[in-house]
Every structure is written in structure tokens, then in C-alpha cells.
Design an enzyme around this catalytic site. Structure first.
Site, short mmCIF file in Angstrom:
data_model
loop_
_atom_site.label_atom_id
_atom_site.label_comp_id
_atom_site.label_asym_id
_atom_site.label_seq_id
_atom_site.Cartn_x
_atom_site.Cartn_y
_atom_site.Cartn_z
CD GLU A 1 -4.23 3.62 -1.22
OE1 GLU A 1 -5.20 3.20 -1.86
OE2 GLU A 1 -4.24 3.80 0.00
CG ASP B 1 -1.92 1.08 1.25
OD1 ASP B 1 -3.09 0.78 0.98
OD2 ASP B 1 -1.55 2.25 1.50
#
Ligand SMILES: Nc1nc2c(ncn2[C@@H]2O[C@H](COP(=O)(O)OP(=O)(O)OP(=O)(O)O)[C@@H](O)[C@H]2O)c(=O)[nH]1
Length: 262
Positions: A184, A141
Site C-alpha cells: 500500500e 503510505d
């Protein structure tokens, strides 16, 4: 067909059967080969009519009947050929479209990486493969990605994601895969690699990100990531392994980000 034309068939109706030849030929042989076959077929039929009248095998009266039969046959053959040509053309177009859609359904359009759906299929395949029992996954992440969006705009945020995808792809060895897992988040799948090897890759990734910041619109943006590694050795549900990697990723975030937990 040659025999029917030569002898006239039943009550001189034999030549009428030649009309079925055109659509069947194009259907079986396709457009191009069909044209060649029909051309030779017409020659053979002309010869059969010639023999029939020369040697009196059957009496077609004047030349009108054979010539009309051949002429109307050519018209039917031309229409059948046109139909086959358009059918083939549209069928090829449909096949290409289906292939394109299939590809689009497995690719993330922003980064061009495989998407979540295609990675899930790959994971299911690896899980079901007895010959290849050990593999690792890395859930990654991007740190503080919201800040990048807020500070530089969504457009730069998008560029950051493609920049990251490029760096990730560079670091993969031949069997490794990386997908855009969503937002993301990225998921790496490393067949035949245990946790230690996965940790080596995460070290390389941290290093590569440090040495390759994003240069855009006159800005230099350093991006860091947090990762969680899960080594998979059993055939339990893949969702459980992903949850495990997610928990470790959460741990990495909570211990200060820009790090990996395994
Ligand atoms: N530009 C861009 N932003 C995206 C995309 N997908 C998700 N985001 C953004 O990513 C951000 C994720 O924010 P958060 O979940 O708060 O995570 P974070 O800011 O990275 O914070 P931490 O995970 O705690 O480090 C949100 O602002 C989303 O809008 C995308 O495709 N493009």
C-alpha cells in the site's frame, strides 16, 4: 543468370544455378517483394530459354529440359516463399510477445501504474542527468489499510488501491510520475520540483482524497495517507534518498497519520 541460361554456362549446366535465386531472393526481399521478384525472374528466364533456342546460343535439345527447369524452379520458389512467410509470421509474433513482456515487467498489474523496478530505472536516469539536478520524491503510505482489508475484504482493498492510483494520476503535471512502490505504498518522482513544490502537491493530494472517498458496495470509505518528502540535489545513492523519505514518512505516521513530513 540470364547469361548462364542464354549460353548454357559450363557444359550446359548454367540453368541449374537458378535454384539458388529463390531462397536468396526471399531471404533478402521478404515474402511479398520476393513473390514479385520471383514472378519477373521466371518471365526473364523464359525469355532467355526462348532466345537460346531461337538464336541457337546453346542447344538444350527438346523443350523438356527448359520446361522441367522452370517447373522445378517454381516448386522450389513456392517452398522457399512458404518458409519465408512462416518465418516472418513467427518472428513478428515473437517480437510482439517480447514487447508485451517488457511492458508487463514494468507495470503493476493491479493499478496499471509503473512498478518499483521501472521507477528505480527512472530514478537512476534522473540521478545521472546533470542537466536536471534538482528533483523531489514523495513516499506515500495508505493509513490503516489493514483495517480496510479486515473490515470490507481484500477485494475492496484492491479497489481502494486502484481508486487511489486514479486520484494520484489525476493530480500529476506533465513530468511527474507515480509508481506503486509495493503493498500500500506509492512513490512519486517530481523532476525539476523542489521541496516547496512537492509540499504543494501533497496538500493537493490530501485534499483530493478528502473530497473523493471510495464508494463501493453501498459503503463510503474515506481514505487518508501519510507522506514523506525528500528533495534530491546531489548524485549520492538513490537508496539513501528513499531511506530519507521513508524516515519522514515514519515521522508522519508517528505524529498522527494523514499528514506529510518534509
Ligand atoms: N487488498 C490488498 N491489500 C494489500 C495489498 N498489498 C498489501 N496489502 C495489505 O496492506 C496491509 C498493510 O498493513 P500494515 O503494514 O499493517 O499497514 P496499515 O494497516 O496501513 O497501518 P499503518 O501503515 O500504520 O497506517 C496488509 O494487511 C496487507 O495485506 C494488495 O495488493 N491488496
Amino acid at each position: 543468370m540470364f547469361y548462364l541460361v542464354l549460353t548454357g554456362g559450363s557444359h550446359g549446366t548454367g540453368p541449374l544455378w537458378i535454384y539458388v535465386v529463390a531462397p536468396i531472393t526471399f531471404f533478402i526481399r521478404g515474402f511479398k517483394k520476393g513473390i514479385v521478384d520471383i514472378f519477373f525472374f521466371v518471365l526473364v528466364m523464359l525469355y532467355a530459354f526462348y532466345l537460346a533456342s531461337t538464336f541457337q546460343f546453346t542447344d538444350y535439345g527438346t523443350l523438356h529440359f527448359p520446361s522441367r527447369i522452370i517447373l522445378t524452379f517454381i516448386i522450389v520458389a513456392a517452398l522457399s516463399g512458404l518458409y519465408e512467410h512462416f518465418r516472418q509470421h513467427h518472428s513478428e509474433k515473437l517480437t510482439l510477445l517480447a514487447q508485451k513482456n517488457e511492458l508487463l515487467a514494468t507495470i503493476d498489474p493491479l493499478t496499471n501504474l509503473p512498478n518499483r523496478r521501472s521507477m528505480m530505472a527512472k530514478l537512476a536516469e534522473l540521478k545521472s542527468n546533470d542537466i536536471n539536478p534538482v528533483f523531489s520524491i514523495i513516499l506515500l503510505d495508505v493509513d490503516d489499510f489493514k483495517k480496510i482489508n479486515d473490515q470490507y475484504g481484500h477485494f475492496v482493498g484492491d479497489h481502494a488501491l486502484t481508486h487511489l492510483a486514479g486520484i494520484f494520476t489525476q493530480q500529476l503535471t506533465h513530468n511527474d510520475l507515480v509508481a506503486r512502490w509495493g503493498g500500500e505504498e506509492f512513490l512519486f518522482v517530481l523532476p525539476n520540483k523542489d521541496k516547496a513544490k512537492a509540499l504543494q502537491l501533497t496538500d493537493t493530494l490530501h485534499g483530493a482524497l478528502k473530497s473523493q472517498p471510495l464508494h463501493i458496495d453501498g459503503y463510503t470509505i474515506s481514505i487518508t495517507v501519510s507522506m514523506g518528502i525528500a528533495e534530491i540535489t546531489d548524485s549520492s545513492a538513490i537508496e539513501r534518498d528513499i531511506q530519507h523519505a521513508d524516515a519522514l514518512l515514519y515521522q508522519a505516521k508517528n505524529s498522527g497519520k494523514n499528514r506529510t513530513c518534509a
